[in-house]
Design an enzyme around this catalytic site. Structure first.
Site, mmCIF file in Angstrom:
data_model
loop_
_atom_site.group_PDB
_atom_site.id
_atom_site.type_symbol
_atom_site.label_atom_id
_atom_site.label_comp_id
_atom_site.label_asym_id
_atom_site.label_seq_id
_atom_site.Cartn_x
_atom_site.Cartn_y
_atom_site.Cartn_z
ATOM 1 N N CYS A 96 0.862 -1.177 0.000
ATOM 2 C CA CYS A 96 0.000 0.000 0.000
ATOM 3 C C CYS A 96 0.901 1.231 0.000
ATOM 4 O O CYS A 96 1.738 1.392 0.898
ATOM 5 C CB CYS A 96 -0.883 -0.012 1.249
ATOM 6 S SG CYS A 96 -1.870 1.478 1.441
ATOM 7 N N CYS A 101 -0.620 3.510 -6.473
ATOM 8 C CA CYS A 101 -1.611 2.952 -5.551
ATOM 9 C C CYS A 101 -1.826 1.525 -6.026
ATOM 10 O O CYS A 101 -2.055 1.294 -7.221
ATOM 11 C CB CYS A 101 -2.913 3.749 -5.629
ATOM 12 S SG CYS A 101 -4.291 2.977 -4.741
ATOM 13 N N THR A 102 -1.720 0.582 -5.133
ATOM 14 C CA THR A 102 -1.752 -0.816 -5.573
ATOM 15 C C THR A 102 -3.101 -1.204 -6.190
ATOM 16 O O THR A 102 -3.168 -2.127 -6.984
ATOM 17 C CB THR A 102 -1.392 -1.764 -4.412
ATOM 18 O OG1 THR A 102 -2.182 -1.428 -3.273
ATOM 19 C CG2 THR A 102 0.069 -1.651 -4.061
HETATM 20 N N1 DGL Z 1 -4.002 0.527 -2.142
HETATM 21 C C1 DGL Z 1 -3.654 1.654 -1.350
HETATM 22 C C2 DGL Z 1 -2.401 2.341 -1.884
HETATM 23 O O1 DGL Z 1 -1.584 1.719 -2.539
HETATM 24 C C3 DGL Z 1 -4.660 2.725 -1.078
HETATM 25 C C4 DGL Z 1 -6.105 2.494 -1.061
HETATM 26 C C5 DGL Z 1 -6.806 3.339 -0.022
HETATM 27 O O2 DGL Z 1 -7.062 4.532 -0.206
HETATM 28 O O3 DGL Z 1 -7.076 2.748 1.010
HETATM 29 O O4 DGL Z 1 -2.183 3.497 -1.624
#
Ligand code: DGL
Length: 254
Positions: free
Chosen positions: A70, A183-184
C-alpha cells in the site's frame, strides 16, 4: 514462517498474486483491512494506528517478512513504525514498503518525465519526490491525486474506474512519457491504460515488487532461511466472509 502482505483492501492482492507466481513455494498470509478502507483520505494518526495493529497482527500470525502493499501506508507512516516500534519488537524480522522499490525501478529506467497518480495522502506526502531527490535522479515528476478510483475498484467496477481516471487525467496521461501507478489498487487498470495510451510507459507495482522481493531474499539469507515452503496462502479480510470467498476465488481460484 510466512511472507505477510498488508493493504487497506484488495489492491495488494495483485502484488501477492504476482509474487506467488514468481515464488510459489513460500507460505503467504494476506491482511486486507476492508473494514477501514479507504486509507487514502484518513489522517496520518489514523493510518499509524491501523497500520501498527495490522502489522503487529501479521507478525503474531507468523510472518517474518511483511510487504506493506500500500503506497499510502508506505508514504505516511511506515518508516516511523519501523524505527520506533517494529525494529525493537521484532528485531530479526522485516517490514518493507512499495515506494522505494518503485523509485529504484524508475531510476533504472530511462524515463525523464512521469506522472504519478495515487491517493490524496500519497500525493500530499511527497514521498516519491523525496526519495527521488535522495537518489539525485533528475526527472520531471508531476503528481495527481485520484481518490475516486479506489472505491470503484474495490467494487470491481474497473471500467467505471478507468473512465473516472480519464475524466480526471486524460491530458496529463497523454502528455506523460510514463505513468506511475502509485496505488496498488490501480494495477487492475494497467491494461486499459496501455491500450488507450500505447505511447506511455506504465509502471505497475505488480510487475515491480515480486522481483524486488526475490532479490531481497537472495541478499538476506537470515530472513529467507526462516521461511517455510509449503505453498500455502491465507487471506484475511477485516470485512466479512462472503466477500472473502468471492475474492479468494477470483484471485487465487482456491
Ligand atoms: N491501495 C492503497 C495504496 O496503494 C490505497 C487504497 C486506499 O485509499 O485505502 O495506496
Amino acid at each position: 514462517m510466512k511472507i505477510g502482505f498488508y493493504d487497506s483492501g484488495l489492491g495488494g492482492l495483485t502484488i501477492l498474486r504476482a509474487t506467488r507466481e514468481m515464488l510459489p513455494y513460500y507460505d503467504y498470509v494476506y491482511f486486507g483491512d476492508t473494514a477501514n478502507l479507504p486509507y487514502g483520505d484518513k489522517s496520518e494518526e489514523e493510518i499509524y494506528t491501523l497500520a501498527h495493529d495490522a502489522i503487529d497482527k501479521l507478525f503474531q500470525d507468523g510472518a517474518s517478512l511483511i510487504i506493506v502493499a500500500c503506497n499510502t501506508i508506505s508514504a505516511e507512516v511506515l518508516r516511523k513504525l519501523q524505527d520506533t516500534v517494529f525494529n525493537n519488537l521484532y528485531p530479526d524480522r522485516r517490514v518493507l514498503g512499495v515506494i522505494i522499490p518503485t523509485i529504484e525501478k524508475l531510476v533504472e529506467s530511462d524515463i525523464h518525465n512521469a506522472l504519478l497518480i495515487g491517493t490524496r495522502r500519497t500525493v500530499a506526502s511527497k514521498k516519491y519526490e523525496r526519495e527521488l531527490e535522495k537518489k539525485n535522479f533528475t526527472i520531471q515528476l508531476s503528481a495527481l491525486a485520484t481518490p475516486r478510483l479506489v472505491p470503484l475498484i474495490e467494487a470491481h467496477e474497473f471500467q467505471a474506474a478507468f473512465s473516472a481516471l480519464q475524466e480526471i487525467a486524460h491530458g496529463n496521461i497523454s502528455n506523460a512519457e510514463a505513468v506511475i501507478l502509485g496505488c496498488t489498487h490501480y494495477t487492475v487498470l494497467k491494461d486499459m491504460i496501455r491500450e488507450v495510451y500505447p505511447h506511455v510507459t506504465v509502471l505497475s507495482q505488480d510487475e515491480i515488487i515480486p522481483e524486488k522481493i526475490m532479490s531481497y531474499l537472495q541478499r538476506h539469507n537470515e530472513i529467507e532461511a526462516k521461511l517455510t515452503r509449503n505453498g500455502t496462502i491465507e487471506i484475511i479480510l477485516s470485512e466479512g466472509s462472503e466477500r472473502y470467498e468471492r475474492i479468494k476465488k477470483l484471485f487465487f481460484n482456491v
